[in-house]
Motif scaffolding. Structure first.
Motif, PDB file in Angstrom:
ATOM      1  N   LEU A   1       0.832  -1.207   0.000  1.00 35.06           N
ATOM      2  CA  LEU A   1       0.000   0.000   0.000  1.00 35.06           C
ATOM      3  C   LEU A   1       0.860   1.248   0.000  1.00 35.06           C
ATOM      4  O   LEU A   1       0.515   2.249  -0.613  1.00 35.06           O
ATOM      5  CB  LEU A   1      -0.910   0.001   1.229  1.00 35.06           C
ATOM      6  CG  LEU A   1      -2.099  -0.952   1.111  1.00 35.06           C
ATOM      7  CD1 LEU A   1      -2.873  -0.979   2.406  1.00 35.06           C
ATOM      8  CD2 LEU A   1      -2.990  -0.529  -0.024  1.00 35.06           C
ATOM      9  N   ARG A   2       1.992   1.147   0.709  1.00 33.60           N
ATOM     10  CA  ARG A   2       2.885   2.296   0.738  1.00 33.60           C
ATOM     11  C   ARG A   2       3.379   2.622  -0.672  1.00 33.60           C
ATOM     12  O   ARG A   2       3.385   3.759  -1.100  1.00 33.60           O
ATOM     13  CB  ARG A   2       4.072   2.023   1.655  1.00 33.60           C
ATOM     14  CG  ARG A   2       4.595   3.291   2.259  1.00 33.60           C
ATOM     15  CD  ARG A   2       5.726   3.078   3.231  1.00 33.60           C
ATOM     16  NE  ARG A   2       5.741   1.793   3.852  1.00 33.60           N
ATOM     17  CZ  ARG A   2       6.793   0.984   3.834  1.00 33.60           C
ATOM     18  NH1 ARG A   2       7.900   1.353   3.230  1.00 33.60           N
ATOM     19  NH2 ARG A   2       6.758  -0.190   4.431  1.00 33.60           N
TER      20      ARG A   2
ATOM     21  N   LYS B   1       0.289   6.793  -6.420  1.00 33.52           N
ATOM     22  CA  LYS B   1      -0.936   7.563  -6.598  1.00 33.52           C
ATOM     23  C   LYS B   1      -0.656   9.036  -6.381  1.00 33.52           C
ATOM     24  O   LYS B   1      -1.110   9.879  -7.138  1.00 33.52           O
ATOM     25  CB  LYS B   1      -1.985   7.060  -5.599  1.00 33.52           C
ATOM     26  CG  LYS B   1      -3.361   7.594  -5.877  1.00 33.52           C
ATOM     27  CD  LYS B   1      -4.411   6.806  -5.120  1.00 33.52           C
ATOM     28  CE  LYS B   1      -4.305   7.114  -3.644  1.00 33.52           C
ATOM     29  NZ  LYS B   1      -5.575   6.972  -2.965  1.00 33.52           N
ATOM     30  N   ASP B   2       0.154   9.318  -5.344  1.00 28.29           N
ATOM     31  CA  ASP B   2       0.448  10.733  -5.082  1.00 28.29           C
ATOM     32  C   ASP B   2       1.204  11.348  -6.235  1.00 28.29           C
ATOM     33  O   ASP B   2       0.909  12.471  -6.656  1.00 28.29           O
ATOM     34  CB  ASP B   2       1.287  10.862  -3.796  1.00 28.29           C
ATOM     35  CG  ASP B   2       0.439  10.590  -2.578  1.00 28.29           C
ATOM     36  OD1 ASP B   2       0.985  10.213  -1.539  1.00 28.29           O
ATOM     37  OD2 ASP B   2      -0.782  10.762  -2.685  1.00 28.29           O
ATOM     38  N   ASP B   3       2.197  10.575  -6.734  1.00 26.04           N
ATOM     39  CA  ASP B   3       2.976  11.111  -7.855  1.00 26.04           C
ATOM     40  C   ASP B   3       2.067  11.431  -9.029  1.00 26.04           C
ATOM     41  O   ASP B   3       2.157  12.504  -9.627  1.00 26.04           O
ATOM     42  CB  ASP B   3       4.019  10.073  -8.308  1.00 26.04           C
ATOM     43  CG  ASP B   3       5.189  10.054  -7.331  1.00 26.04           C
ATOM     44  OD1 ASP B   3       5.934   9.073  -7.325  1.00 26.04           O
ATOM     45  OD2 ASP B   3       5.315  11.046  -6.590  1.00 26.04           O
TER      46      ASP B   3
ATOM     47  N   THR C   1      -5.664   7.561 -10.940  1.00 25.88           N
ATOM     48  CA  THR C   1      -5.316   6.146 -10.958  1.00 25.88           C
ATOM     49  C   THR C   1      -6.372   5.342 -10.240  1.00 25.88           C
ATOM     50  O   THR C   1      -6.995   5.820  -9.308  1.00 25.88           O
ATOM     51  CB  THR C   1      -3.960   5.920 -10.289  1.00 25.88           C
ATOM     52  OG1 THR C   1      -3.742   4.536 -10.161  1.00 25.88           O
ATOM     53  CG2 THR C   1      -3.949   6.512  -8.915  1.00 25.88           C
ATOM     54  N   SER C   2      -6.560   4.142 -10.693  1.00 27.11           N
ATOM     55  CA  SER C   2      -7.583   3.323 -10.050  1.00 27.11           C
ATOM     56  C   SER C   2      -6.959   2.264  -9.167  1.00 27.11           C
ATOM     57  O   SER C   2      -7.562   1.267  -8.847  1.00 27.11           O
ATOM     58  CB  SER C   2      -8.415   2.640 -11.135  1.00 27.11           C
ATOM     59  OG  SER C   2      -7.604   1.659 -11.751  1.00 27.11           O
ATOM     60  N   GLN C   3      -5.704   2.472  -8.787  1.00 27.82           N
ATOM     61  CA  GLN C   3      -4.988   1.409  -8.079  1.00 27.82           C
ATOM     62  C   GLN C   3      -5.659   0.981  -6.792  1.00 27.82           C
ATOM     63  O   GLN C   3      -6.132  -0.124  -6.674  1.00 27.82           O
ATOM     64  CB  GLN C   3      -3.575   1.907  -7.744  1.00 27.82           C
ATOM     65  CG  GLN C   3      -2.585   1.603  -8.826  1.00 27.82           C
ATOM     66  CD  GLN C   3      -1.911   0.263  -8.617  1.00 27.82           C
ATOM     67  OE1 GLN C   3      -2.512  -0.633  -8.042  1.00 27.82           O
ATOM     68  NE2 GLN C   3      -0.698   0.134  -9.060  1.00 27.82           N
TER      69      GLN C   3
END
Lengths: 390, 170
Positions: free
Chosen positions: A170-171, A177-179, A187-189
């Motif tokens: 998750l990290r 995602k932040d990037d 993003t749909s991660q």
């Protein structure tokens, strides 16, 4: 002094495993299984081996999946018996072996929840080796995966033995995602619905985290364990790198933009690390892969063998077709047999579990061929284990 | 008239005797045990190679003989009334030399024997290489034996007047 002190704590469990080693199916057993016409014949053939009457209570129309599940349950029983006899650090070692299967189970549960499958169905598909406390809870709660994976993790998975691997995953995912959010791409991660490919990537990342953790543990043990298991895990890491690369070549992950995703899946140890993986990060077609594998003759050989089969396959399955996984299994069997030649190390237990899995794979393949009535293809992918070398 | 020598010199001489045999046997034991484990494992899959693989065990056993020879020789040179302190120290040195060298050689033979016989089962062409490595490891014990015997033998005449006089009437 390994020679003197190992047997004090671990002598009994090691001797039990060596006893179990003699229970592997031999060439005559495989021949008898291969000459069966129906699954019923296979049931009686298996009765004469170490498997015994484990299929006795199954109702008459036997399925291949039943045989396979029962075999795994037998393996899980023996594994649990062994684990109950161990002391630290062997207990942690065996826990590591089970964690791989726990990851498989959790990913399967998540996938099942996404597709809204009933818990009963999920229970059927659970791998017996990877059962842990709290798994029933996860299965029975119809948790809302659509809502967001973070909550799922925090409520259910943080206490499990594989919690740390999810945390790492998750990290990584949050960082990506932040990037991407900063550059305006959505993003749909993690926050949203997980697609099938995302699930595969998640599973591979979890396995990578597990492998690195295992390697660190093994190195801290030192002695023969570090030597034998270090070699085994390095080969495992290299095979994962090869598999990820080859799969990526055939899917969308080979485009430049997705290289980042792929590179995150390479473990940070192994014989291919760091020069090989540095080269492999940049490959995007066959010739570049060959060039990157140039200094590693063994892997180059493996790659060429697979390429030959894929090329000559154009007319359909030729005799002796093997995917790269089958070739890797054959290599691994030899390596695990070698682990039995040394004493006073934990690699024995890992090798035994893996060889039993290979045997179950063999049995399942034979059962499939028997059902499909293609018995001459049996020798294609079964790998004989502990074949007499005289 | 020759005075009686201080008997404390005998302590060093006897210590030399026991050190040589004890440490050499430690080395031989380690060599036998480590390579024996390898042979036991190899014998399951390749019983025909077991007899060839006994060689590391034999070489480890020879180290024990080195210690035995030195111990017996030193013991024969100890004559209590006129045993000078110099002789005592020389025999101690000889004993420890042979013992520790054989211990080192035994450890080397053990490790190489274990890995060598297991690899030999996989690749028969390794046999000559393994034997050569074992021979070089054995040579270390031999060097220790030579030095020990030379020291013990040439301590005879030298330093016999380096006796600490001891009055036995007290």
């Amino acid at each position: 002094m390994e020679l003197a002190m190992f047997n004090v704590s671990h002598g009994f469990t090691e001797s039990v495993v060596r006893g179990l080693r003699s229970g592997f199916l031999g060439p005559e057993d495989y021949r008898r299984l291969g000459s069966c016409d129906t699954l019923e014949d296979m049931r009686s053939a298996l009765e004469e081996t170490d498997y015994g009457t484990f299929l006795q209570d199954e109702p008459s129309p036997l399925l291949v999946s039943t045989i396979s599940k029962k075999c795994y349950e037998k393996l899980a029983d023996e594994f649990r018996y062994l684990k109950a006899q161990t002391v630290e650090p062997l207990s942690t070692f065996m826990d590591f072996i089970a964690r791989e299967k726990m990851i498989d189970n959790v990913c399967m549960i998540i996938q099942g929840a996404l597709n809204n499958k009933a818990p009963k169905e999920l229970e059927e598909k659970v791998h017996p080796l990877g059962v842990f406390e709290g798994m029933k809870v996860i299965m029975s709660e119809s948790f809302d995966v659509q809502g967001g994976f973070d909550d799922v993790y925090r409520i259910f998975l943080v206490d499990t033995p594989i919690g740390p691997y999810f945390e790492e995953y998750l990290r990584e995912a949050d960082r990506d995602k932040d990037d991407m959010a900063r550059s305006g791409i959505e993003t749909s991660q993690v926050g949203g619905i997980l697609t099938k490919q995302d699930l595969e990537i998640m599973k591979t990342s979890l396995k990578k985290a597990w492998l690195e953790d295992f390697y660190g543990f093994v190195q801290s043990q030192g002695g023969t364990t570090a030597e034998v298991m270090g070699h085994v895990l390095k080969m495992e890491a290299d095979f994962r790198v090869l598999l990820v690369t080859m799969n990526a070549l055939n899917t969308s992950l080979s485009t430049e933009s997705s290289l980042q995703d792929r590179n995150a899946l390479y473990p940070n140890f192994g014989y291919l690390y760091p020069e090989g993986t540095k080269e492999l990060r940049k490959v995007f077609n066959d010739t570049t892969v060959r060039a990157a594998l140039e200094p590693y003759s063994k892997y180059l050989q493996l790659f060429d063998q697979v390429k030959d089969f894929y090329d000559s396959e154009s007319g359909g399955r030729g005799a002796g077709f093997q995917s790269i996984e089958d070739l890797i299994y054959a290599e691994n069997v030899h390596m695990y047999e070698m682990a039995f030649e040394q004493q006073y190390h934990f690699g024995l237990f890992y090798a035994w579990v893996k060889l039993r899995e290979q045997e179950i794979r063999n049995i399942r393949w034979i059962a499939n061929m028997v059902v499909l009535d293609k018995k001459d293809h049996i020798d294609d992918t079964i790998v004989p284990i502990f074949q007499p070398r005289m | 008239m020759k005075s009686v020598c201080d008997p404390s010199a005998n302590f060093y001489g006897m210590l030399g005797v026991s050190m040589s045999i004890v440490l050499a046997n430690l080395g031989a034991a380690y060599g036998t045990a480590k390579s024996g484990v390898g042979i036991a494992n190899l014998g399951v899959m390749r019983p025909d190679m077991v007899m060839r693989s006994i060689i590391p065990v034999v070489m480890a056993g020879v180290l024990g003989i080195y210690g035995l020879i030195t111990a017996v020789i030193i013991n024969g040179k100890i004559h209590p009334p006129s045993y000078s302190a110099y002789s005592g120290y020389a025999h101690l040195a000889a004993g420890i030399t042979v013992g520790m060298s054989s211990l080192a050689a035994g450890m080397a033979i053990g490790v190489v024997g274990d890995a060598g016989v297991r690899a030999n089962a996989q690749q028969p062409r390794l046999f000559v290489g393994m034997i050569l490595i074992l021979i070089f490891a054995e040579a270390l014990g031999l060097y220790g034996l030579i030095v020990g015997l030379v020291v013990a033998s040439t301590a005879e005449g030298k330093g016999s007047d380096l006796c600490i006089p001891w009055d036995s009437s007290k």
